[in-house]
Design an enzyme around this catalytic site. Structure first.
Site, PDB file in Angstrom:
ATOM      1  N   ASP A 444       0.833  -1.205   0.000  1.00 32.87           N
ATOM      2  CA  ASP A 444       0.000   0.000   0.000  1.00 32.87           C
ATOM      3  C   ASP A 444       0.872   1.263   0.000  1.00 32.87           C
ATOM      4  O   ASP A 444       2.073   1.212   0.302  1.00 32.87           O
ATOM      5  CB  ASP A 444      -0.902  -0.026   1.244  1.00 32.87           C
ATOM      6  CG  ASP A 444      -2.217   0.702   1.021  1.00 32.87           C
ATOM      7  OD1 ASP A 444      -2.289   1.544   0.108  1.00 32.87           O
ATOM      8  OD2 ASP A 444      -3.169   0.440   1.781  1.00 32.87           O
ATOM      9  N   ASP A 508     -10.936   1.472  -3.234  1.00 35.58           N
ATOM     10  CA  ASP A 508     -11.477   1.078  -1.929  1.00 35.58           C
ATOM     11  C   ASP A 508     -12.995   0.973  -1.984  1.00 35.58           C
ATOM     12  O   ASP A 508     -13.613   0.480  -1.055  1.00 35.58           O
ATOM     13  CB  ASP A 508     -11.084   2.112  -0.856  1.00 35.58           C
ATOM     14  CG  ASP A 508      -9.652   1.912  -0.386  1.00 35.58           C
ATOM     15  OD1 ASP A 508      -9.021   0.927  -0.804  1.00 35.58           O
ATOM     16  OD2 ASP A 508      -9.164   2.751   0.393  1.00 35.58           O
TER      17      ASP A 508
HETATM   18  C1  GLA Z   1      -5.803   1.805   2.238  1.00 37.26           C
HETATM   19  C2  GLA Z   1      -6.194   0.690   1.291  1.00 37.26           C
HETATM   20  C3  GLA Z   1      -7.273  -0.167   1.906  1.00 37.26           C
HETATM   21  C4  GLA Z   1      -6.799  -0.713   3.226  1.00 37.26           C
HETATM   22  C5  GLA Z   1      -6.368   0.424   4.129  1.00 37.26           C
HETATM   23  C6  GLA Z   1      -5.726  -0.093   5.398  1.00 37.26           C
HETATM   24  O1  GLA Z   1      -6.803   2.741   2.352  1.00 37.26           O
HETATM   25  O2  GLA Z   1      -6.609   1.213   0.067  1.00 37.26           O
HETATM   26  O3  GLA Z   1      -7.616  -1.228   1.040  1.00 37.26           O
HETATM   27  O4  GLA Z   1      -5.723  -1.598   3.018  1.00 37.26           O
HETATM   28  O5  GLA Z   1      -5.441   1.279   3.500  1.00 37.26           O
HETATM   29  O6  GLA Z   1      -5.310   0.925   6.221  1.00 37.26           O
END
Ligand code: GLA
Length: 705
Positions: A444, A508
């Site tokens: 990430d 997301d």
């Molecule tokens: C980001 C990612 C999510 C999740 C969160 C965790 O927003 O896009 O999918 O992994 O971090 O903190």
């Protein structure tokens, strides 16, 4: 190469350059053209020069500059301490094969050498362009801009991509009527709002019609795309890396190489473009490495538990996921020391001893005993102020020492261009992967680069390269580990990160109504097997909208399918539907992930339809996103099906039950199989049932002779 021309061929197309006068220019890119015709095209290429312009007309070549009579945005901007700013590199050598060319140009006076590389993929006709600038002078050469290439465009209607967190790849249509449309991305990642991609085509182009050119700069840092209408009426496009002031200074003998601009042309609209780009991505960007590795159906813990990690709950979720048919379990954020919310602990990649007193092993063993692979979330480029890492090394962040900078999600960006920082992060990740059978990292990246200074100098370029180097080093040390590229959802989705990852976290936002639209634009450039798509809770945590299991699952089905919800709260009926859809995904997986994805068109704007097709069969989904305008749906034409074959057609999902929305169901909606000629499906279309909002019709087609 023949005389004054370079002719590249591939994918049924030719790309022809005129190299006669020392300055290479594009004279043809389209249907395959023979040498003799290409010569005629070159002879006809020079345009009339009106009064009021320079005697040579607007000098639009592959790297136009003011020094040779170009008045638009130059492809190259340089400077030296003595005031030098003009550059007019001229061809010195041309090396070419039928599929690629390397053109070397020099400007001795300005002290530079420019090497343009061009390639046309033999199978798909996708072109790759890049340039390399070398300082052959005796003083520092400042580079303010270097485009991968400048290309003339035939049309002025553009499809551009806007977006934000939870709404990536939002399509925007624009006509470039005057001046320059410049999209700058200054975030230091591919970005949600300004990914360096565009499609330019014949006015009104759509999925199946119109000549289009798709452009994709393969770069995960800051970038710039320019579409400019020149004063002679032509359009040019450029793309390249966006530098901070004074960021790119070349010492004598040093060189800078641009990211690669990939481009494809097709006469048959966006589906035609994707039919070139998807196989190209599979073979060239991914190097064919996914072909022999079916994409495992994935469970992700994020929306199921967020930061509330409890071993027994996670084990239970794993067992239930396995029972649904899941093949990989990914432990998302919240597993490492002290990470109870997003204000702390990034940088300390050790299991939290309170949540995992015996480390990760008990959970990993449990997951693997259920027949699933184990994956882990990390965010290696970042650190929180509250972390052991930054307490020990407060100066390891990108920033201007002594100058405060805004936090993003409570975090700073680590300066990975410093070898000791990259080494420390590598060592932590390497230790994790060496100690545990971890098959997958969700990598990430959740913060824009606002103060990207390293040791007092601008460093977005160096940081971007350092991120690639870190991933490459880790992959070399652990070649079996797959990587998912995530940046607050789909903030880092591009072909260069895809060279070193197997999946992209598309967004997301798992709301299927949003995803149906997002998948359409995302899939212009990316094949479905890299498009992470999850089944979430009935009430979406981001949009608040409710949707049924069939819609959620039928949406995730067409990507790299996964589940991201507390499945313990699903009803028996929901679980049964989900298990059925996962089984359906697996049974069509080779087709979904190796066949052709066609974004089907339908007169009803609120109906989104997709088809995954290969020579043996097809899977078709039609989803009603809004209340239809018309009372009875028009048939769905299956463009892209082999019309000469016959197809056995079956409506797969019994819901919506016909009696709920119709007095009379159309043919095929009764669940019986029918044999239909391909021609009929392509031209008359597939009869659709009346669908309620959120309704789905899924059809399986099997080729019969
Ligand atoms: C980001 C990612 C999510 C999740 C969160 C965790 O927003 O896009 O999918 O992994 O971090 O903190």
């Amino acid at each position: 190469m023949s005389g004054a021309q370079v002719r590249l061929t591939g994918g049924g197309q030719s790309l022809v350059l005129d190299v006669a006068n020392g300055v290479p220019s594009l004279i043809w890119w389209g249907e395959d053209i023979g040498e003799a015709d290409a010569r005629v095209a070159a002879a006809l290429a020079p345009r009339a020069v009106p009064h009021g312009m320079l005697d040579g007309g607007e000098a639009l070549d592959l790297s136009p500059t003011a020094a040779r009579g170009f008045t638009g945005f130059p492809a190259l901007e340089i400077r030296r301490g003595d005031g030098t700013f003009l550059a007019d590199p001229r061809l010195v050598t041309v090396e070419a094969t039928p599929h690629d060319a390397r053109l070397t140009l020099e400007d001795v006076r300005a002290g530079l050498r420019l090497v343009l590389t061009l390639a046309l993929d033999p199978a798909t006709g996708v072109a790759a362009f890049a340039s390399r600038l070398e300082n052959t002078g005796a003083t520092v050469l400042g580079v303010d801009w270097l485009a991968a290439i400048a290309l003339p465009l035939d049309h002025d209607e553009a499809l551009l991509f806007d977006g934000r967190w939870a709404a990536e790849m939002t399509p925007v249509r624009a006509r470039i009527a005057t001046g320059a449309w410049i999209k700058d991305n200054r975030t230091g990642r591919t970005s949600h709002h300004a990914p360096p991609f565009a499609v330019v085509g014949q006015p009104g182009f759509d999925e199946d019609h119109g000549e289009v050119m798709g452009l994709h700069l393969a770069w995960s840092g800051s970038s710039r795309v320019i579409l400019e209408r020149l004063r002679d009426g032509r359009l040019q496009v450029q793309a390249g890396e966006l530098f901070l002031p004074g960021e790119m200074n070349l010492e004598p003998g040093e060189a800078y190489e641009t990211p690669t601009l990939y481009a494809a042309r097709d006469a048959a609209g966006l589906n035609g473009l994707s039919a070139r780009l998807h196989p190209f991505v599979r073979q060239t960007i991914l190097g064919g490495r996914l072909a022999a590795r079916p994409r495992p159906v994935t469970f992700n813990t994020w929306e199921a538990v967020y930061f509330r990690h409890d071993l027994e709950t996670l084990k239970d979720l794993a067992a239930q996921a396995a029972a649904l048919g899941v093949e990989r379990f990914v432990l998302d954020d919240g597993w490492f020391v002290g990470r109870d919310d997003d204000t702390t602990s990034l940088g300390d990649w050790r299991a939290d001893p309170l949540k995992y007193p015996q480390g990760l092993t008990p959970l990993i063993d449990h997951v693997r005993s259920l027949g699933m692979a184990f994956g882990l979330w990390v965010e290696p480029e970042m650190a929180n102020r509250r972390s052991a890492l930054l307490e020990a090394h407060p100066d390891w962040v990108l920033g201007d020492e002594g100058r405060a900078q805004p936090l993003g999600r409570g975090q700073y960006v680590l300066d990975l261009s410093r070898p000791e920082v990259a080494e420390a992060i590598f060592a932590q990740l390497d230790a994790l992967l060496s100690a545990h059978p971890i098959a997958y990292l969700k990598w990430d990246m959740n913060r824009d680069l606002t103060h990207p200074a390293s040791r007092g100098r601008p460093a977005v370029h160096a940081q971007t390269r350092a991120v690639y180097a870190l991933i490459d080093r880790l992959r070399a040390a652990h070649p079996a580990v797959e990587i998912e590229s995530c940046a607050s959802g789909g903030g880092r989705a591009d072909y260069e990160i895809l060279r070193r990852s197997e999946r992209i976290w598309t967004s997301d936002n798992n709301d299927p109504t949003v995803r149906q639209k997002l998948h359409r634009t995302f899939s212009i450039f990316f094949p479905p097997e890299v498009m992470g798509a999850h089944v979430a809770a009935a009430t979406n945590p981001i949009t608040g909208a409710r949707s049924g299991m069939t819609l959620r699952a039928a949406t995730a089905l067409f990507g790299h399918m996964g589940v991201e919800a507390d499945v313990r709260t699903f009803s028996e009926a929901e679980r049964a539907t989900l298990a059925r859809m996962i089984a359906l995904h697996k049974s069509h997986r080779a087709r979904l992930h190796g066949g052709r994805l066609v974004r089907l068109s339908h007169p009803e704007p609120g109906l989104a339809a997709l088809m995954a097709v290969d020579p043996e069969g097809a899977l078709v989904s039609a989803v009603q996103l809004d209340l239809p305008r018309t009372a009875s749906p028009a048939p769905l034409r299956l463009a892209g099906l082999d019309e000469a074959a016959s197809w056995r057609v079956r409506l797969l999902n019994p819901s919506p039950r016909p009696e709920a929305s119709m007095k009379r169901a159309p043919a095929l909606a009764d669940g019986a199989e029918s044999l239909v000629p391909g021609r009929v499906l392509a031209q008359a279309g597939l009869p659709l049932p009346v669908l309620t909002v959120g309704g789905v019709a899924l059809f399986a087609l099997e080729r019969v002779g």
